[in-house]
Design a protein around this motif. Structure first.
Motif, PDB file in Angstrom:
ATOM      1  N   ILE A   1      51.905  45.837  44.704  1.00  0.00           N
ATOM      2  CA  ILE A   1      52.832  46.547  45.598  1.00  0.00           C
ATOM      3  C   ILE A   1      53.833  45.604  46.249  1.00  0.00           C
ATOM      4  O   ILE A   1      54.888  46.030  46.684  1.00  0.00           O
ATOM      5  CB  ILE A   1      52.094  47.362  46.688  1.00  0.00           C
ATOM      6  CG1 ILE A   1      51.205  46.472  47.537  1.00  0.00           C
ATOM      7  CG2 ILE A   1      51.295  48.482  46.072  1.00  0.00           C
ATOM      8  CD1 ILE A   1      50.621  47.194  48.726  1.00  0.00           C
ATOM      9  N   SER A   2      53.511  44.314  46.321  1.00  0.00           N
ATOM     10  CA  SER A   2      54.472  43.392  46.933  1.00  0.00           C
ATOM     11  C   SER A   2      55.332  42.704  45.874  1.00  0.00           C
ATOM     12  O   SER A   2      55.987  41.713  46.150  1.00  0.00           O
ATOM     13  CB  SER A   2      53.745  42.359  47.788  1.00  0.00           C
ATOM     14  OG  SER A   2      52.792  41.670  47.003  1.00  0.00           O
ATOM     15  N   LEU A   3      55.332  43.255  44.646  1.00  0.00           N
ATOM     16  CA  LEU A   3      56.210  42.790  43.575  1.00  0.00           C
ATOM     17  C   LEU A   3      55.976  41.321  43.229  1.00  0.00           C
ATOM     18  O   LEU A   3      56.901  40.522  43.126  1.00  0.00           O
ATOM     19  CB  LEU A   3      57.684  43.041  43.943  1.00  0.00           C
ATOM     20  CG  LEU A   3      58.001  44.496  44.299  1.00  0.00           C
ATOM     21  CD1 LEU A   3      59.448  44.622  44.739  1.00  0.00           C
ATOM     22  CD2 LEU A   3      57.732  45.423  43.128  1.00  0.00           C
ATOM     23  N   TYR A   4      54.715  41.004  43.074  1.00  0.00           N
ATOM     24  CA  TYR A   4      54.335  39.668  42.616  1.00  0.00           C
ATOM     25  C   TYR A   4      55.047  39.358  41.302  1.00  0.00           C
ATOM     26  O   TYR A   4      55.292  40.252  40.498  1.00  0.00           O
ATOM     27  CB  TYR A   4      52.820  39.656  42.404  1.00  0.00           C
ATOM     28  CG  TYR A   4      52.241  38.319  42.041  1.00  0.00           C
ATOM     29  CD1 TYR A   4      52.182  37.296  42.979  1.00  0.00           C
ATOM     30  CD2 TYR A   4      51.730  38.098  40.766  1.00  0.00           C
ATOM     31  CE1 TYR A   4      51.628  36.074  42.646  1.00  0.00           C
ATOM     32  CE2 TYR A   4      51.172  36.873  40.430  1.00  0.00           C
ATOM     33  CZ  TYR A   4      51.128  35.862  41.366  1.00  0.00           C
ATOM     34  OH  TYR A   4      50.580  34.662  41.044  1.00  0.00           O
ATOM     35  N   PRO A   5      55.391  38.090  41.077  1.00  0.00           N
ATOM     36  CA  PRO A   5      56.089  37.738  39.831  1.00  0.00           C
ATOM     37  C   PRO A   5      55.447  38.390  38.612  1.00  0.00           C
ATOM     38  O   PRO A   5      54.242  38.383  38.452  1.00  0.00           O
ATOM     39  CB  PRO A   5      55.926  36.223  39.787  1.00  0.00           C
ATOM     40  CG  PRO A   5      55.934  35.831  41.217  1.00  0.00           C
ATOM     41  CD  PRO A   5      55.239  36.960  41.952  1.00  0.00           C
TER      42      PRO A   5
END
Ligand SMILES: [Zn+2]
Length: 467
Positions: free
Chosen positions: A123-127
């Motif tokens: 959800i935190s747009l990890y690579p």
């Protein structure tokens, strides 16, 4: 007989990280605070690392191929999903022995929590996720001490979902996964038993929502238990909450009889009293919602709206709001109109996060074409909170005077001949006189006289002569 067979499995190191997990437990804000110990007790009881491979058919494939020559496990580059049991590896040579005799794909799958424990990365747009560059992700992350703000979850999976998420994010990013952890209890049946198919005590939410409305179910769920406690589901209590929402609708309909003044008129003591109570309520609800525990806030809202505002203030100012006999000045009448609307608008805004539909419907009918959910949440004004607490005395005095008429078999409209009330209530004289239809209203802290019945309100004496 059951025979235990030891097999080689993959494990993720966990015991080595327990001291750091304990530190994280102290950094996180727990809701309720006692939830911290659910997790601490769990990590303090761990005796082995986390076995992450499973011999199950369905699951997330483990991306490993074993060299046919030396047996070494070979892994692909990250970034793509593989099914090693049915796909060829994306490489030809063994990384260990350089052999090219071919590979055998892994057939096992991961434990289910291996995926769910990295949900905050997703959800935190990890690579690897779209929309954000690696550079901006890590820049954003470096400025804050945790990955995500909030983990809301049930208490039954503290040892799995919460524990493994904290472990994985610690290992990957060296920081706590969450700033707040919000742990809820379970909905159990009305005797406190877990709902299960074999007991046949499962309550499906859809029919309850269809019967009472989503707002009633949400408000019920907020009011029925403190955060973290189990909720004993009792349909009759949902019905009670639905009646409250009906009451709210009726209050709004009554208040809509009067125009909302565009400016504040000089308020009477009765108006100042209810506004004082309203501001105390705002403070309480704000504290409650801010701590993720909706129980004290919604219970206070329910009690204020029904048991103080509707039952007492609205009844006390009815005569002034209509002013049919011209007993009150125009300014006094408009002060009642302003206060009624101000209280209703504030109640609606305070309730809106929990009962979004009915509050928005009333709001749009009475106050705006725009949604109530675009309004700012009310802020308490400490200057409106009175030092003196009049509420118990007002509530008990009204109850005494209603009871006198009821016990005498009289309608509430029938006049009372003489009433002697405590001096503390003198400021409310006009509204009290009109409300109870008192012919002669006196105030004294040492009331005496013949032919009176004596009562108590908030420890003070009241004398009443019916006729
Ligand atoms: Zn090899």
């Amino acid at each position: 007989p059951i025979e235990y067979v030891a097999m080689k499995e993959y494990y993720l190191k966990m015991l080595d990280f327990v001291p750091q997990l304990r530190e994280i437990a102290e950094k996180v804000e727990w809701h309720p605070p006692s939830a911290k110990y659910l997790w601490l007790n769990w990590i303090n009881s761990l005796t082995m690392d986390w076995p992450i491979s499973r011999r199950r058919y369905y699951g997330t494939e483990i991306p490993i191929w074993y060299c046919k020559k030396c047996g070494a496990p070979n892994l692909p580059e990250p970034g793509k999903y593989y099914k090693p049991w049915m796909e060829q590896p994306p490489f030809n040579k063994c990384a260990k022995c350089g052999g090219s005799d071919g590979f055998i794909g892994e057939t096992r799958t991961f434990d289910t929590w291996v995926d769910s424990s990295i949900s905050p990365l997703f959800i935190s747009l990890y690579p690897g996720n779209v929309k954000e560059s690696n550079e901006s992700f890590f820049k954003k992350l470096s400025s804050r001490p945790y990955l995500c703000d909030l983990r809301p979850q049930g208490k039954d999976i503290v040892g799995t979902w919460l524990n493994y998420t904290m472990l994985r994010i610690l290992q990957i990013l060296d920081k706590p996964a969450f700033k707040h952890v919000w742990i809820s209890g379970h909905v159990v049946d009305k005797d406190g038993r877990k709902m299960s198919k074999s007991l046949g005590n499962i309550v499906y939410p859809e029919p309850v929502v269809a019967k009472y409305g989503a707002d009633a179910v949400r408000l019920y769920a907020s009011m029925i238990a403190s955060l973290g406690d189990d909720v004993r589901f009792d349909e009759s209590k949902v019905a009670g909450v639905a009646r409250f929402l009906q009451k709210l609708w009726n209050i709004a309909r009554f208040i809509s009889n009067f125009p909302e003044p565009t400016e504040v008129f000089s308020l009477t003591e009765t108006d100042k009293w209810i506004l004082s109570e309203l501001n105390k309520l705002i403070r309480k609800v704000d504290e409650s919602y801010s701590s993720f525990d909706f129980h004290p806030g919604t219970v206070a809202l329910y009690n204020f709206t029904w048991n103080v505002f509707a039952s007492h203030y609205v009844e006390m100012v009815k005569a002034r709001a209509y002013n049919r006999n011209g007993t009150f000045s125009e300014s006094e009448q408009k002060a009642a109109h302003w206060t009624l609307h101000f209280c209703l608008k504030t109640i609606l805004k305070l309730l809106a996060p929990v009962t979004p539909f009915i509050t928005d419907a009333i709001w749009r009918q009475l106050y705006s074409r725009e949604s109530i959910h675009k309004e700012k949440f009310p802020e308490a004004d400490p200057s409106m909170i009175l030092e003196e607490d009049y509420t118990p005395l007002i509530l008990e005095t009204n109850s005494v005077l209603w009871k006198v008429k009821k016990n005498a078999g009289l309608s509430l409209k029938v006049p009372l001949k003489t009433v002697i009330l405590p001096k503390k209530l003198e400021a409310f004289a006009m509204d009290l006189r009109e409300m109870h239809n008192i012919e002669e209203l006196q105030f004294s802290d040492e009331p005496k006289g013949n032919g009176f019945e004596e009562f108590q309100a908030d420890g003070k004496r009241i004398l009443v002569a019916v006729n």
